[in-house]
Design an enzyme around this catalytic site. Structure first.
Site, PDB file in Angstrom:
ATOM      1  CB  CYS A  28     -53.111  -7.992  35.327  1.00  0.00           C
ATOM      2  SG  CYS A  28     -51.360  -8.083  34.908  1.00  0.00           S
ATOM      3  CB  ALA A  62     -47.949  -6.568  33.250  1.00  0.00           C
ATOM      4  CD  GLN A 104     -45.219  -4.198  35.650  1.00  0.00           C
ATOM      5  OE1 GLN A 104     -46.139  -4.955  35.388  1.00  0.00           O
ATOM      6  NE2 GLN A 104     -44.661  -4.131  36.859  1.00  0.00           N
ATOM      7  CE1 TYR A 188     -46.190 -13.315  34.591  1.00  0.00           C
ATOM      8  CE2 TYR A 188     -45.954 -11.418  36.034  1.00  0.00           C
ATOM      9  CZ  TYR A 188     -46.707 -12.468  35.546  1.00  0.00           C
ATOM     10  OH  TYR A 188     -47.983 -12.683  36.026  1.00  0.00           O
ATOM     11  NE  ARG A 236     -44.160  -4.422  41.536  1.00  0.00           N
ATOM     12  CZ  ARG A 236     -45.455  -4.480  41.808  1.00  0.00           C
ATOM     13  NH1 ARG A 236     -46.318  -4.928  40.911  1.00  0.00           N
ATOM     14  NH2 ARG A 236     -45.912  -4.072  42.967  1.00  0.00           N
ATOM     15  CG  LEU A 306     -51.267  -8.109  52.028  1.00  0.00           C
ATOM     16  CD1 LEU A 306     -51.344  -9.326  52.948  1.00  0.00           C
ATOM     17  CD2 LEU A 306     -52.549  -7.976  51.211  1.00  0.00           C
ATOM     18  N   GLY A 328     -52.062  -1.371  45.950  1.00  0.00           N
ATOM     19  CA  GLY A 328     -52.914  -1.905  44.910  1.00  0.00           C
ATOM     20  C   GLY A 328     -54.323  -2.233  45.349  1.00  0.00           C
ATOM     21  NE  ARG A 329     -54.629  -8.480  47.471  1.00  0.00           N
ATOM     22  CZ  ARG A 329     -53.400  -8.828  47.115  1.00  0.00           C
ATOM     23  NH1 ARG A 329     -52.396  -7.968  47.259  1.00  0.00           N
ATOM     24  NH2 ARG A 329     -53.154 -10.024  46.591  1.00  0.00           N
TER      25      ARG A 329
END
Length: 362
Positions: A28, A62, A104, A188, A236, A306, A328-329
């Site tokens: 996001c 999303a 997504q 969600y 997901r 991670l 992601g990160r």
């Protein structure tokens, strides 16, 4: 002799081949400042840089199937033609870089209408209606901790949400996306139905696992019908609520098997997000859940959590614990991480952008 990198081995799902197994998950951005769901130049830059950086799959954040399905007022959407047109130039660039363009689709349920994580002057929780927020909904009238109470959905409203997922999936195809992921994780709406902690209904959508999974399976079937037989459909899932009495990996593996039979192809396995919980964070802390769902659900999966180094990602795929990794990160820190990882692992890839070849050869 060094074994070839498994991370940089192609993977084919239905009619789509991914050039490698190092993928960008939906992240996001909360960057639709006009609050109209239309993606902006920021999204082109953000997603395009990851695609040119060598990722095999780039999944857009999303994206709301309806205005009230957004996590925040600043989220992207796919409920009208203006959004389709704006997404089209973004997907065209992603594809031009050799990556698969995915999106997504989600409905945030009781976690909708929230302040974004940046640009909100420290405000958290539910956005009031006078500030552009809206009444939220969920399987039951049980609020998420610190959020406003949702209204319990009627069966007619649930069927309308299924239709909204299908309509958004059709728009995704029109916009040039080559893959659709359904958001059934992180607390969600679909996750809210799956978990007995948030779903206390006594009709056909509550109670037994089969009933709690009904919404997800109806959405999968509707989306499969909407996109046809060639387009991959991902789901997901949060494998565990990290809370006693909540959703666990055993049930998640069963649900994944059902979803595959309903028309889903691949499962992006995460954890948590439905209730406040203590989660033991650490490198690869969610990989074991992906492995469990893969082994016990009989499905293909990606792992997250991670993973920050090329060797960590390689080991997950090479060991067979997952079929791909979502990073992601690390991709936020370095959108060209896949190119660097290929060099580090000795993978001979042919999709370095010509503009960057000097970095490959140096």
């Amino acid at each position: 002799m060094t074994a070839p990198s498994q991370l940089f081995t192609p993977l084919t799902i239905r009619g789509t081949t991914f050039r490698n197994r190092l993928w960008a998950p939906p992240m996001c951005q909360y960057s639709v400042l006009d609050r109209d769901g239309v993606p902006t130049d920021w999204h082109l830059m953000h997603l395009g840089s990851i695609a040119s950086g060598g990722a095999g799959l780039v999944i857009a954040e999303a994206t709301g199937i309806s205005p009230e399905g957004r996590i925040s007022p600043h989220d992207t959407g796919l409920w009208n033609d203006e959004q389709v047109e704006a997404w089209s130039r973004i997907t065209a660039f992603i594809r031009s870089q050799g990556a698969v363009a995915g999106v997504q689709l989600g409905h945030a349920g009781r976690k909708a209408s929230t302040w974004p994580v940046w640009g909100s002057d420290g405000r958290t929780g539910t956005v009031p209606e006078e500030d552009g927020g809206w009444q939220t909904v969920g399987p039951s009238a049980i609020p998420y901790d610190g959020f406003a109470a949702p209204l319990a959905l009627t069966v007619e409203q649930i069927r309308g949400i299924v239709d909204d997922f299908a309509a958004a999936a059709r728009r995704a195809v029109e916009a040039g996306f080559e893959l659709v992921e359904l958001h059934g994780a992180h607390g969600y709406l679909i996750h809210q139905f799956l978990s007995p902690l948030s779903n206390q209904r006594d009709d056909e959508y509550g109670g037994s696992l089969e009933n709690r999974a009904r919404l997800l399976l109806e959405v999968v079937r509707a989306v499969r019908a909407a996109v046809g037989e060639e387009l991959p459909v991902f789901v997901r899932l949060s494998a565990t609520d990290w809370t006693e009495g909540g959703l666990g990996e055993q049930e998640t593996a069963v649900v994944a098997g059902w979803a595959r039979a309903a028309g889903a192809d691949f499962f992006d396995i995460s954890t948590g997000g439905n209730v406040t919980a203590r989660i033991p964070l650490g490198p690869g802390y969610q990989v074991s859940y992906a492995e469990y769902v893969k082994d016990n659900g009989g499905v293909e999966v990606s792992a997250v959590g991670l993973l920050t180094t090329a060797r960590e990602a390689e080991d997950v795929v090479a060991s067979g614990r997952a079929d791909a990794v979502m990073m992601g990160r690390e991709l936020l820190r370095d959108p060209r991480f896949p190119l660097r990882a290929a060099r580090e692992l000795g993978a001979d890839i042919d999709y370095w952008p010509g503009q960057y070849l000097r970095a490959r050869l140096a």
